[in-house]
Every structure is written in structure tokens, then in C-alpha cells.
Design a protein around this motif. Sequence first.
Motif, mmCIF file in Angstrom:
data_model
loop_
_atom_site.group_PDB
_atom_site.id
_atom_site.type_symbol
_atom_site.label_atom_id
_atom_site.label_comp_id
_atom_site.label_asym_id
_atom_site.label_seq_id
_atom_site.Cartn_x
_atom_site.Cartn_y
_atom_site.Cartn_z
ATOM 1 N N TYR A 124 0.846 -1.177 0.000
ATOM 2 C CA TYR A 124 0.000 0.000 0.000
ATOM 3 C C TYR A 124 0.889 1.237 0.000
ATOM 4 O O TYR A 124 1.950 1.252 0.618
ATOM 5 C CB TYR A 124 -0.893 0.012 1.253
ATOM 6 C CG TYR A 124 -1.743 -1.226 1.368
ATOM 7 C CD1 TYR A 124 -1.228 -2.398 1.920
ATOM 8 C CD2 TYR A 124 -3.057 -1.238 0.907
ATOM 9 C CE1 TYR A 124 -1.993 -3.537 2.009
ATOM 10 C CE2 TYR A 124 -3.828 -2.381 1.001
ATOM 11 C CZ TYR A 124 -3.292 -3.530 1.554
ATOM 12 O OH TYR A 124 -4.055 -4.662 1.639
ATOM 13 N N PHE A 138 0.887 5.650 0.291
ATOM 14 C CA PHE A 138 0.141 6.752 0.877
ATOM 15 C C PHE A 138 0.838 8.081 0.587
ATOM 16 O O PHE A 138 2.059 8.137 0.440
ATOM 17 C CB PHE A 138 0.072 6.603 2.414
ATOM 18 C CG PHE A 138 -0.470 5.286 2.892
ATOM 19 C CD1 PHE A 138 0.353 4.171 2.963
ATOM 20 C CD2 PHE A 138 -1.799 5.167 3.289
ATOM 21 C CE1 PHE A 138 -0.129 2.947 3.417
ATOM 22 C CE2 PHE A 138 -2.285 3.951 3.742
ATOM 23 C CZ PHE A 138 -1.455 2.848 3.803
ATOM 24 N N ARG A 195 -4.549 7.226 -0.667
ATOM 25 C CA ARG A 195 -3.908 5.927 -0.537
ATOM 26 C C ARG A 195 -4.177 5.109 -1.789
ATOM 27 O O ARG A 195 -5.184 5.304 -2.465
ATOM 28 C CB ARG A 195 -4.406 5.179 0.696
ATOM 29 C CG ARG A 195 -5.910 4.981 0.727
ATOM 30 C CD ARG A 195 -6.344 4.284 1.991
ATOM 31 N NE ARG A 195 -6.145 2.854 1.923
ATOM 32 C CZ ARG A 195 -6.149 2.063 2.976
ATOM 33 N NH1 ARG A 195 -6.287 2.553 4.171
ATOM 34 N NH2 ARG A 195 -5.985 0.771 2.831
ATOM 35 N N GLU A 249 -3.853 0.944 -3.208
ATOM 36 C CA GLU A 249 -3.516 -0.466 -3.033
ATOM 37 C C GLU A 249 -2.808 -0.951 -4.293
ATOM 38 O O GLU A 249 -3.262 -0.689 -5.400
ATOM 39 C CB GLU A 249 -4.782 -1.295 -2.810
ATOM 40 C CG GLU A 249 -5.448 -1.060 -1.479
ATOM 41 C CD GLU A 249 -6.494 0.053 -1.521
ATOM 42 O OE1 GLU A 249 -7.316 0.121 -0.596
ATOM 43 O OE2 GLU A 249 -6.480 0.838 -2.487
ATOM 44 N N SER A 266 3.611 0.765 2.901
ATOM 45 C CA SER A 266 3.315 -0.274 3.883
ATOM 46 C C SER A 266 3.191 -1.601 3.177
ATOM 47 O O SER A 266 2.551 -1.698 2.125
ATOM 48 C CB SER A 266 2.014 0.025 4.622
ATOM 49 O OG SER A 266 1.608 -1.119 5.373
ATOM 50 N N GLY A 305 1.537 -3.848 4.459
ATOM 51 C CA GLY A 305 0.250 -4.340 4.909
ATOM 52 C C GLY A 305 0.291 -5.012 6.261
ATOM 53 O O GLY A 305 -0.735 -5.391 6.809
ATOM 54 N N GLY A 306 1.486 -5.137 6.813
ATOM 55 C CA GLY A 306 1.610 -5.788 8.108
ATOM 56 C C GLY A 306 1.513 -4.806 9.253
ATOM 57 O O GLY A 306 1.063 -3.672 9.091
ATOM 58 N N GLY A 319 4.331 -0.860 10.673
ATOM 59 C CA GLY A 319 4.387 0.569 10.425
ATOM 60 C C GLY A 319 4.687 0.958 9.000
ATOM 61 O O GLY A 319 4.865 0.133 8.121
ATOM 62 N N LEU A 320 4.725 2.267 8.798
ATOM 63 C CA LEU A 320 4.978 2.841 7.493
ATOM 64 C C LEU A 320 6.449 3.186 7.324
ATOM 65 O O LEU A 320 7.116 3.562 8.294
ATOM 66 C CB LEU A 320 4.177 4.133 7.311
ATOM 67 C CG LEU A 320 2.656 4.018 7.179
ATOM 68 C CD1 LEU A 320 2.040 5.398 7.195
ATOM 69 C CD2 LEU A 320 2.287 3.279 5.931
ATOM 70 N N PHE A 350 8.566 6.020 5.463
ATOM 71 C CA PHE A 350 8.330 7.339 4.886
ATOM 72 C C PHE A 350 9.495 7.795 4.023
ATOM 73 O O PHE A 350 10.654 7.462 4.282
ATOM 74 C CB PHE A 350 8.147 8.376 5.997
ATOM 75 C CG PHE A 350 6.826 8.309 6.700
ATOM 76 C CD1 PHE A 350 6.652 7.470 7.788
ATOM 77 C CD2 PHE A 350 5.766 9.095 6.290
ATOM 78 C CE1 PHE A 350 5.436 7.403 8.455
ATOM 79 C CE2 PHE A 350 4.544 9.046 6.951
ATOM 80 C CZ PHE A 350 4.386 8.202 8.028
#
Lengths: 114, 115
Positions: free
Chosen positions: A33, A35, A50, A52, A95, A97-98, A101-102, A104
Motif C-alpha cells: 500500500y 500513501f 492511498r 492499493e 506499507s 500491509g503488516g 508501520g509505514l 516514509f
Amino acid sequence: AQTVTQSQPEMSVQEAETVTLSCTYDTSENNYYLFWYKQPPSRQMILVIRQEAYKQQNATENRFSVNFQKAAKSFSLKISDSQLGDTAMYFCAYSGGGADGLTFGKGTHLIIQP
Amino acid sequence: NAGVTQTPKFRVLKTGQSMTLLCAQDMNHEYMYWYRQDPGMGLRLIHYSVGEGTTAKGEVPDGYNVSRLKKQNFLLGLESAAPSQTSVYFCASSHRGGWGNTEAFFGQGTRLTVV
């Protein structure tokens, strides 16, 4: 490890113009994902849009849209009809997806000039 | 309708002092995170938690400890503050499923200066 690169530390455009912020990322995952977050001077982190990775259609939110190029690992943000309130730091984030965290990018400082 | 609340919003510490940053969320989120933001570096993950009583290290955990004794609270501790820990700290939370399946919410940040 995943990395997110934003190559434009600062950009400045005139009000009502269209501006595109660049983001590239590196991952070996197939599902993930992406963002864009906005951080105005108030410091608050605001989710802008966001995407996918399994969706081919580019996400849009009003004046904000993305150009997602999965093969090129590129995820740019286009802001149409820019407004003074769009002045902020913009962060691209990834991410897998887990739960961990993200990741950046370093951010792009966007300045909208009147 | 508070969302994610961080306490304090600002703090100045002397080198070697200790302090605890508190993050509280009222959305019954399972996952909670602590990030630090430094100029030109974006946000980097310090520690995170996937549930009460569990914690895990992120990208930059050294010099920090965390605890999640209650589901709604996530504490970040600095045992002996150093000038390199001068930063803006953000807490975030999300429902189970992580960032991909649900929106995450950020606190308003804590500006910490270590002199």
C-alpha cells in the motif's frame, strides 16, 4: 528493507496551478500500500490519498490524484487547482500491509504562492 | 472525539535526564506506534505494539524504551536523554490489519529539545 525516495526537497508554484510531487520506492513485495500524507505548519499528519498495489486504477480524492506505475515503482501525487492551504510538507509512505508501520520518504516542502 | 492524544506537546530536557511521553487513544485500536521526525529525514519508526503487553523494535530503537500496559496507552521512555534525541515525536494507532487495511491516526506530536 523497503525504501521510499522523494527527490524534490522543495517546490513552489502559483495558486491555481497544477503541481506533481514525485515518489519512487523499492520493494520485493507484490502486494503493498502507498500513501501520501500532508503535514501543514500545525504539524498534524493528514492522510491525503492511498493506493492499493493490486488495484490498477489510480486513486483520486477531489483535487488530489496519483499516478501509480507499479512496474516502475513510481507513485506521484498531482494536485490540481492548487490553493494556499495546500502549502505543507508532503510525505510519501509505503506499507507492506503488516503491523510494522509505514516507511516514509524524506518529504517535499510544497509552497503555494498567491 | 479525542482520537490520539500525546502528552506533553513540548518539553525541554537537560542531557542525562529521563522522561516519559504518553500516547492515549480512545478508538480501541490494537496497533500503536512511536515515530520520530527530524529535518530532512521524514518519520522513522522507533517502536510499535500490536496489542496490550507486546512491543517490538522499529528502525531506530536505541535509547528508547516502551510499554503497553493498557490497550489505550503507549508510553515512550527516555532513560538518559541525549542531544541526538532532540526531535518531534509522533504517536499513531490503527485497528488490527495495519496500515493497509485501515486508516491510521496520528497524534499532534511532541517537540522535545535536549540541551
